[in-house]
Enzyme design. Structure first.
Site, PDB file in Angstrom:
ATOM      1  N   ASP A 239       0.988  -1.208   0.017  1.00  0.00           N
ATOM      2  CA  ASP A 239      -0.224   0.048  -0.036  1.00  0.00           C
ATOM      3  C   ASP A 239       0.905   1.180   0.006  1.00  0.00           C
ATOM      4  OD1 ASP A 239      -2.074  -1.822   0.344  1.00  0.00           O
ATOM      5  OD2 ASP A 239      -2.523  -1.126   2.258  1.00  0.00           O
ATOM      6  N   GLY A 330      -7.151   4.438  -8.253  1.00  0.00           N
ATOM      7  CA  GLY A 330      -7.228   5.554  -9.314  1.00  0.00           C
ATOM      8  C   GLY A 330      -7.481   5.202 -10.783  1.00  0.00           C
ATOM      9  N   ASP A 402     -13.248  -4.164  -1.099  1.00  0.00           N
ATOM     10  CA  ASP A 402     -12.880  -3.854   0.217  1.00  0.00           C
ATOM     11  C   ASP A 402     -14.151  -3.865   0.999  1.00  0.00           C
ATOM     12  OD1 ASP A 402     -10.275  -2.815  -0.389  1.00  0.00           O
ATOM     13  OD2 ASP A 402     -11.098  -1.083  -1.293  1.00  0.00           O
ATOM     14  N   ASN A 467     -10.171  -8.216  -0.196  1.00  0.00           N
ATOM     15  CA  ASN A 467      -9.742  -7.704   0.986  1.00  0.00           C
ATOM     16  C   ASN A 467     -10.855  -7.985   1.984  1.00  0.00           C
ATOM     17  OD1 ASN A 467      -7.252  -6.407  -0.006  1.00  0.00           O
ATOM     18  ND2 ASN A 467      -8.631  -4.906  -1.128  1.00  0.00           N
TER      19      ASN A 467
HETATM   20  O1  1PR Z   1     -10.678   2.767  -5.256  1.00  0.00           O
HETATM   21  O2  1PR Z   1      -9.763   1.967  -7.452  1.00  0.00           O
HETATM   22  O3  1PR Z   1      -8.933   4.100  -6.369  1.00  0.00           O
HETATM   23  O4  1PR Z   1      -8.515   1.606  -5.472  1.00  0.00           O
HETATM   24  C1  1PR Z   1      -7.872   2.205  -4.286  1.00  0.00           C
HETATM   25  C2  1PR Z   1      -7.256   0.852  -3.572  1.00  0.00           C
HETATM   26  O5  1PR Z   1      -6.349   1.213  -2.623  1.00  0.00           O
HETATM   27  C3  1PR Z   1      -8.378  -0.260  -3.447  1.00  0.00           C
HETATM   28  O6  1PR Z   1      -7.552  -1.445  -3.898  1.00  0.00           O
HETATM   29  C4  1PR Z   1      -8.193  -0.338  -1.655  1.00  0.00           C
HETATM   30  O7  1PR Z   1      -8.235  -1.706  -1.271  1.00  0.00           O
HETATM   31  C5  1PR Z   1      -6.867   0.156  -1.621  1.00  0.00           C
HETATM   32  N1  1PR Z   1      -6.833   1.093  -0.223  1.00  0.00           N
HETATM   33  C6  1PR Z   1      -7.541   2.154  -0.054  1.00  0.00           C
HETATM   34  N2  1PR Z   1      -7.323   2.576   1.160  1.00  0.00           N
HETATM   35  C7  1PR Z   1      -6.742   1.752   1.762  1.00  0.00           C
HETATM   36  C8  1PR Z   1      -6.168   1.816   3.305  1.00  0.00           C
HETATM   37  O8  1PR Z   1      -5.583   0.752   3.955  1.00  0.00           O
HETATM   38  N3  1PR Z   1      -6.182   2.922   3.931  1.00  0.00           N
HETATM   39  N4  1PR Z   1      -5.770  -0.314   1.438  1.00  0.00           N
HETATM   40  C9  1PR Z   1      -6.441   0.395   1.111  1.00  0.00           C
HETATM   41  C10 1PR Z   1      -6.157  -1.737   0.998  1.00  0.00           C
HETATM   42  C11 1PR Z   1      -5.599  -3.658   1.464  1.00  0.00           C
HETATM   43  C12 1PR Z   1      -4.556  -4.851   1.182  1.00  0.00           C
HETATM   44  C13 1PR Z   1      -3.853  -4.855   2.432  1.00  0.00           C
HETATM   45  C14 1PR Z   1      -4.071  -6.306   2.641  1.00  0.00           C
HETATM   46  C15 1PR Z   1      -3.239  -7.188   3.438  1.00  0.00           C
HETATM   47  N5  1PR Z   1      -5.046  -2.359   1.389  1.00  0.00           N
HETATM   48  O9  1PR Z   1      -3.840  -4.574   0.053  1.00  0.00           O
HETATM   49  O10 1PR Z   1      -2.220  -4.818   1.818  1.00  0.00           O
HETATM   50  O11 1PR Z   1      -5.354  -6.215   3.513  1.00  0.00           O
HETATM   51  O12 1PR Z   1      -2.874  -6.460   4.636  1.00  0.00           O
HETATM   52  P1  1PR Z   1      -2.337  -7.504   5.982  1.00  0.00           P
HETATM   53  O13 1PR Z   1      -1.696  -8.709   5.185  1.00  0.00           O
HETATM   54  O14 1PR Z   1      -1.094  -6.831   6.516  1.00  0.00           O
HETATM   55  O15 1PR Z   1      -3.517  -7.838   6.729  1.00  0.00           O
HETATM   56  P2  1PR Z   1      -9.712   2.926  -6.088  1.00  0.00           P
END
Ligand code: 1PR
Length: 553
Positions: A239, A330, A402, A467
């Site tokens: 991320d 994005g 999500d 996720n």
């Molecule tokens: O909506 O098309 O612009 O995409 C935004 C992307 O950013 C989406 O894929 C959304 O999942 C991700 N995102 C947005 N905000 C966050 C945040 O954390 N605040 N991250 C986020 C999502 C999810 C995984 C994460 C796993 C594993 N991250 O990629 O890395 O949950 O984590 P872990 O193994 O430590 O539990 P758009």
């Protein structure tokens, strides 16, 4: 100055940057051929890469006047290597695109994988094994290595063998297919050598050097048998966002909150900084990650597309990381600050040209699915998913989901699809549904995860990145109930994500669900485990994983 020149056919399909990076790594200079007059006559070594839809690719060959010159090139005895749809185009046709004729040097058609018992597309690391004991080895193909495939249509081995081709075979849940094949001056791989780590680079190098039986591997039937089939795929996810000092960093949230908790410590309230994206990605590649995913998690804040720092991250990463790269965040229609409109397809194209193999769509997919249901489950043909998968193939389109758990006392308490859960809710509720969110979990929508995944599968998504906000960053293991529910609803591959805290969690998710891949983030970023630790653990427990025995080229 490189050690040689290689001509590469450029039909502007997919990620040619990775191939060019692989050739640069092998010290070859690339000359691109966009039309037959671009130097096909003088080419001595020709690469013929293709991705996406058979009909789309082969129609381009016909319309640019390539088919006859390519037949003449092949007949001249000069070396040519087809890659992926480049291999498929050598056949007479494909049931993917009835009526579209291929180059036709192998008189049979490709068939779709049977999706009644397995996920299609076939995505991931599989073998290319010479099974005929008479064969002496082929362009460094190794029985112990795995290669990266992504395709829905397979070439049956029978006709090429009958026609005198040397064939290296892969198997996917009982179905055999041509992994690579060779006859005289023509070599072709269904897998992507430029995305298959060191094993793939070795194959490419052997072809470029003309070492057809270099590093010949004596055929050891036991190794071949043990290594057959698709491996369990392990993905490292980064991320990425700008921190409070303006630096682009890898971060990781607890249930999507990426700010440090302690308000008293000097770092309190700041965005967690877990390293620099390019360095972290390289580290995971060297540890054996099967894929690397970047999620630009603050993408909903507008900035000019060409200045998006993720483009530079991709360009640099793809120079040294030879496994598939996914970029998310994005991917949607954009308006640059100067008012210029950019379609989601153009946004994706910019990322592909910068080194991405797949784009991952989050918020935009949820909105598109809502509109799909509002129209009475009718496709518009104009969503980002449809447009990108038409041009680049379904395998290039991932939908990142999500969801958040919502507990209910009974199935009747909601109109949404529920599961019966063994983790009861705060008031003893035995049922739950998974609510879709957008903008990184900030906005809840009236759509359940099952509605989303079935709609996006119809709209041309090739894979689901699943996720789970409740589990994210908790180190408590994957949400197995969610994964089983989604696997049940779609044919396309699913990547389990959120909650991995130790190798045991990966074993659990592969044993207790049919997930095709699993993704980890925090446990790797905090250096608690290496990707290789997880792979070794899975291997010790009898699961097939890709473990390249020799990392030196
Ligand atoms: O909506 O098309 O612009 O995409 C935004 C992307 O950013 C989406 O894929 C959304 O999942 C991700 N995102 C947005 N905000 C966050 C945040 O954390 N605040 N991250 C986020 C999502 C999810 C995984 C994460 C796993 C594993 N991250 O990629 O890395 O949950 O984590 P872990 O193994 O430590 O539990 P758009």
């Amino acid at each position: 100055m490189g050690i040689g020149t290689v001509h590469v056919l450029d039909l502007e399909s997919g990620n040619l940057r990775s191939l060019s990076n692989a050739l640069t790594k092998l010290d070859y200079e690339v000359k691109w051929i966009k039309k037959p007059s671009d130097g096909l006559d003088e080419a001595e070594i020709l690469l013929f890469p293709g991705v996406g839809n058979f009909g789309h690719f082969v129609s381009e060959l016909w319309s640019r006047g390539f088919v006859e010159p390519l037949r003449a090139y092949i007949a001249s005895g000069r070396r040519i290597m087809g890659i992926c749809v480049g291999l498929q185009a050598l056949f007479a046709g494909s049931t993917e695109s009835p009526g579209v004729k291929g180059i036709g040097i192998i008189p049979t058609e490709l068939q779709k994988f049977d999706d009644s018992t397995k996920s299609v597309p076939h995505i991931g690391w599989n073998s290319a094994s010479l099974t005929n004991t008479e064969d002496e080895g082929l362009y460094s193909l190794c029985a112990e290595s795995k290669y990266y495939y992504v395709h829905s249509y397979r070439a049956d081995i029978e006709v090429p063998v009958r026609e005198g081709w040397t064939v290296a075979v892969g198997t996917y849940n009982g179905e055999e297919f041509v992994g690579a094949m060779c006859k005289d001056n023509v070599f072709a791989t269904q897998f992507h050598p430029e995305k298959s780590g060191v094993a793939g680079l070795r194959v490419l190098r052997a072809f470029l050097q003309g070492n057809r039986i270099s590093n010949a591997q004596p055929l050891q039937t036991e190794i071949v048998k043990r290594n057959l089939g698709l491996t369990k795929r392990l993905i490292a996810c980064l991320d990425v966002r700008t921190n409070d000092d303006g630096d682009l960093v890898v971060t990781k949230g607890d249930q999507y909150d990426v700010r440090e908790k302690s308000a008293t410590a000097s770092s309190g309230g700041k965005v967690r900084n877990l390293g620099k994206p390019i360095e972290v990605a390289e580290r995971y590649y060297l540890q054996g990650a099967d894929e690397v995913t970047f999620l630009n998690i603050t993408s909903f804040r507008n900035c000019p597309l060409v200045d998006t720092p993720m483009l530079e991250v991709l360009r640099k990463t793809s120079e040294t990381v030879f496994v598939p790269l996914t970029i998310g965040g994005g991917i949607r229609d954009l308006i640059d600050p100067d008012g210029t409109k950019i379609s989601a397809l153009d946004v994706a194209s910019v990322y592909f040209r910068s080194g991405a193999d797949k784009v991952s769509i989050g918020s935009d997919a949820v909105i598109a699915a809502e509109q799909f249901y509002e129209r009475g489950q009718v496709l518009s043909g104009e969503t980002a998913m449809e447009m990108i998968s038409r041009s680049y193939g379904a395998q290039a389109v991932v939908v990142s989901v999500d969801p958040k758990r919502v507990y209910v006392s009974s199935p009747e308490a909601t109109k949404h699809h529920v599961i019966r859960t063994s983790y009861t809710g705060p008031n003893g509720e035995e049922y739950a549904w998974y609510q879709c969110t957008i903008k990184g979990g900030r906005e809840l929508r009236d759509l359940d995860v099952r509605q989303l995944v079935t709609a996006v599968e119809k709209m041309g998504a090739g894979e689901i990145l699943l996720n789970c906000i409740d589990k994210d960053g908790t180190n408590s293991g994957f949400d197995l109930e969610l994964i089983n529910d989604v696997k049940d609803a779609v044919k396309i591959p699913v990547i389990a994500s959120s909650g991995a805290g130790k190798p045991e969690h990966f074993l659990e998710v592969f044993e207790k669900t049919n997930t095709d891949a699993a993704l980890g983030a925090g446990m790797f970023h905090r250096n608690e485990y290496k990707v290789a630790d997880v792979k070794n653990y899975l291997s010790e427990h009898g699961l097939l994983v890709r473990n390249e025995p020799e990392l030196a080229l």
